[in-house]
Write an enzyme that holds these catalytic residues in place. Structure first.
Site, short mmCIF file in Angstrom:
data_model
loop_
_atom_site.label_atom_id
_atom_site.label_comp_id
_atom_site.label_asym_id
_atom_site.label_seq_id
_atom_site.Cartn_x
_atom_site.Cartn_y
_atom_site.Cartn_z
N HIS A 155 0.01 -8.35 1.42
CA HIS A 155 0.04 -7.35 2.48
C HIS A 155 -1.09 -7.68 3.46
CE1 HIS A 155 1.18 -4.91 -1.14
NE2 HIS A 155 1.96 -4.23 -0.35
N ASP A 181 -4.45 -6.50 2.24
CA ASP A 181 -5.10 -7.18 1.11
C ASP A 181 -6.01 -8.30 1.58
OD1 ASP A 181 -3.09 -5.85 -0.35
OD2 ASP A 181 -1.80 -7.62 -0.38
C1 3MF Z 1 4.60 -0.46 -5.53
C2 3MF Z 1 4.99 -1.85 -5.35
C3 3MF Z 1 4.42 -2.51 -4.15
C4 3MF Z 1 5.31 -3.50 -3.49
C5 3MF Z 1 4.62 -4.07 -2.31
C6 3MF Z 1 5.55 -4.65 -1.32
C7 3MF Z 1 2.04 -2.50 -3.99
O1 3MF Z 1 5.05 0.10 -6.68
O2 3MF Z 1 5.70 -2.42 -6.14
O3 3MF Z 1 3.20 -3.10 -4.52
O4 3MF Z 1 5.75 -4.51 -4.34
O5 3MF Z 1 3.95 -3.08 -1.68
O6 3MF Z 1 5.27 -4.15 -0.08
#
Ligand code: 3MF
Ligand code: MG
Length: 444
Positions: A108, A111
């Site tokens: 993301h 991150d």
């Molecule tokens: C939340 C998720 C997310 C997604 C990610 C993709 C933070 O339960 O699984 O992880 O995989 O945000 O945008």
């Protein structure tokens, strides 16, 4: 910069099931040919940036347990600003990708770059890190499985991104997705993911579902239009999840997402990224969600992380159950395997696993479990008994009569006449579930 965060000077390699070396693969040999392809190309492993390098080990009862030098709480300011910390994090991330030999990673925006105080600053920071990634990807040959925007952590998104009651938040979210698509395209990403973390509601007393659905439809159409405008060739994926963080999320499961895509004319443009743990939270099995997505023509990619079956929330653990994983890959391989998608570990350590090497061990275990599962799935397909049973079970539909029904040559009344005239009175046939489960047991 080359780091030595993990204290290992050799890449992790395949040593076979007899090895007791904790830093070796027992089942994952990337070069092994399985079902017509190298295992690495079948599984297409990806490491997620957020849990591995961003999450500090906090839970609702306690704070940080991991002490990573790039965290703000540990960053030595004499060594530079927040961007330097972000670059150190990237150096360590690529050190780990290289040690493990995983072909892909996912991230993301939030991150990887320091949070700015404006959209312009966020964009500048993301661009600087994107350029930094590009150099590292060229040097290590690690690729991007998908990029995504975090539209759920910052407080501006507390009432949603695309489904926010305030059009300014919608605009900020749209602008952010534009920059993340740009960055994903620059890095040659195979996919772009949208997980609607706050696209849902807490109470109907303050929520206009009809309006919010239309907002989300508009938002996703803008994403698809922009993808074509810039010539991004990856697949756009939605990741379904039924609840958490919101009480009810709009992208509940595969069936719900499909209905949404149909309604807003997006079913030929968007596919799904299915997470094992989210499937269970929705009251399904993982293989149900995979089979349904394949049946609907929208299967894209997977997040291979499980929950704890007792706790009932999203614990994002590494997979450890070969039999479960085998049934999932059976659905994937049986429908032709991954195209652009892959196996992303959206998984985090337990908060007591504070040593850097725990990150390596977690991924080694997850990769080995997936390798065993995929090999079992391939063996089931090569054996063919399960498919043969399916063919036999539906063979009646291959007859002229079956074909005529499906072609629409009968109505209820003409079919009733035929049943009457020919005294059709079918004998029930065994579904043979135990027999089939015993076949699976030969391979796992
Ligand atoms: C939340 C998720 C997310 C997604 C990610 C993709 C933070 O339960 O699984 O992880 O995989 O945000 O945008
Ligand atoms: Mg996920």
């Amino acid at each position: 910069m080359t780091t030595s965060f993990f204290g290992l000077d050799q890449k992790i390699t395949f040593e076979g099931a007899d090895s007791s070396n904790p830093f070796a693969f027992k089942h994952y040999d990337p070069d092994e040919m399985v079902f017509g392809k190298r295992l690495e190309d079948q599984l297409r492993f990806a490491i997620c940036y957020w849990h591995s390098f961003g999450w500090p080990g906090n839970d609702p009862f306690g704070g940080e347990t991991f002490e990573r030098p790039w965290f703000a709480s540990h960053w030595d300011r004499a060594k530079g600003d927040a961007m330097d910390a972000a670059k150190l994090k990237a150096d360590v991330a690529f050190e780990m990708f290289s040690l493990l030999g995983t072909p892909f990673f996912c991230f993301h925006d939030a991150d990887v770059r320091p949070e700015g105080t404006s959209f312009a600053e966020n964009t500048r920071n993301l661009q600087e890190i994107t350029d930094y990634f590009q150099e590292k990807m060229e040097a290590t040959k690690v690729k991007l499985l998908w990029g995504t925007a975090n539209l759920f952590s910052h407080r501006r998104y507390m009432s949603g991104g695309a489904t926010n009651p305030d059009p300014d938040v919608f605009a900020f979210a749209a602008a952010t997705v534009k920059t993340c698509l740009d960055s994903t395209k620059q890095l040659g990403g195979a996919n772009y993911v949208l997980w609607g973390g706050r696209e849902g509601y807490e109470t109907l007393l303050n929520t206009a579902i009809d309006h919010e659905m239309d907002q989300m439809g508009r938002f996703l159409n803008m994403v698809v239009d922009y993808k074509h405008k810039i010539g991004f060739e990856g697949t756009i994926l939605i990741e379904p999840k039924p609840q958490e963080p919101t009480k009810h999320q709009y992208d509940f499961d595969v069936a719900t997402v499909y209905g949404f895509l149909k309604r807003y004319g997006l079913d030929a443009e968007i596919k799904v990224n299915i997470e094992q743990g989210h499937a269970i939270l929705a009251g399904h099995s993982f293989e149900h969600e995979l089979a349904l997505a394949n049946a609907l023509g929208i299967f894209g990619s997977i997040d291979m992380n499980r929950n704890d079956y007792q706790s009932g929330w999203d614990t994002d653990q590494f997979p450890n159950n070969v039999a479960e994983v085998a049934l999932a890959y059976y659905q994937i391989l049986g429908h032709g395997g991954f195209e652009n998608g892959g196996t992303n570990f959206d998984a985090k350590l337990r908060r007591q696993s504070i040593d850097p090497q725990d990150l390596l061990l977690a991924h080694i275990g997850g990769m080995d479990v997936c390798a065993r599962g995929l090999k079992a799935a391939a063996a089931m397909l090569e054996d063919g008994s399960l498919q043969q049973n399916l063919v036999d079970r539906y063979v009646g539909w291959e007859s002229d009569f079956g074909g005529e029904i499906m072609d629409g040559q009968y109505g209820l009344d003409s079919l009733a006449n035929k049943v009457l005239a020919e005294n059709i009175n079918p004998d029930p046939v065994s579904g043979k579930q135990e027999y089939l489960e015993n076949i699976v047991n030969r391979f796992v």
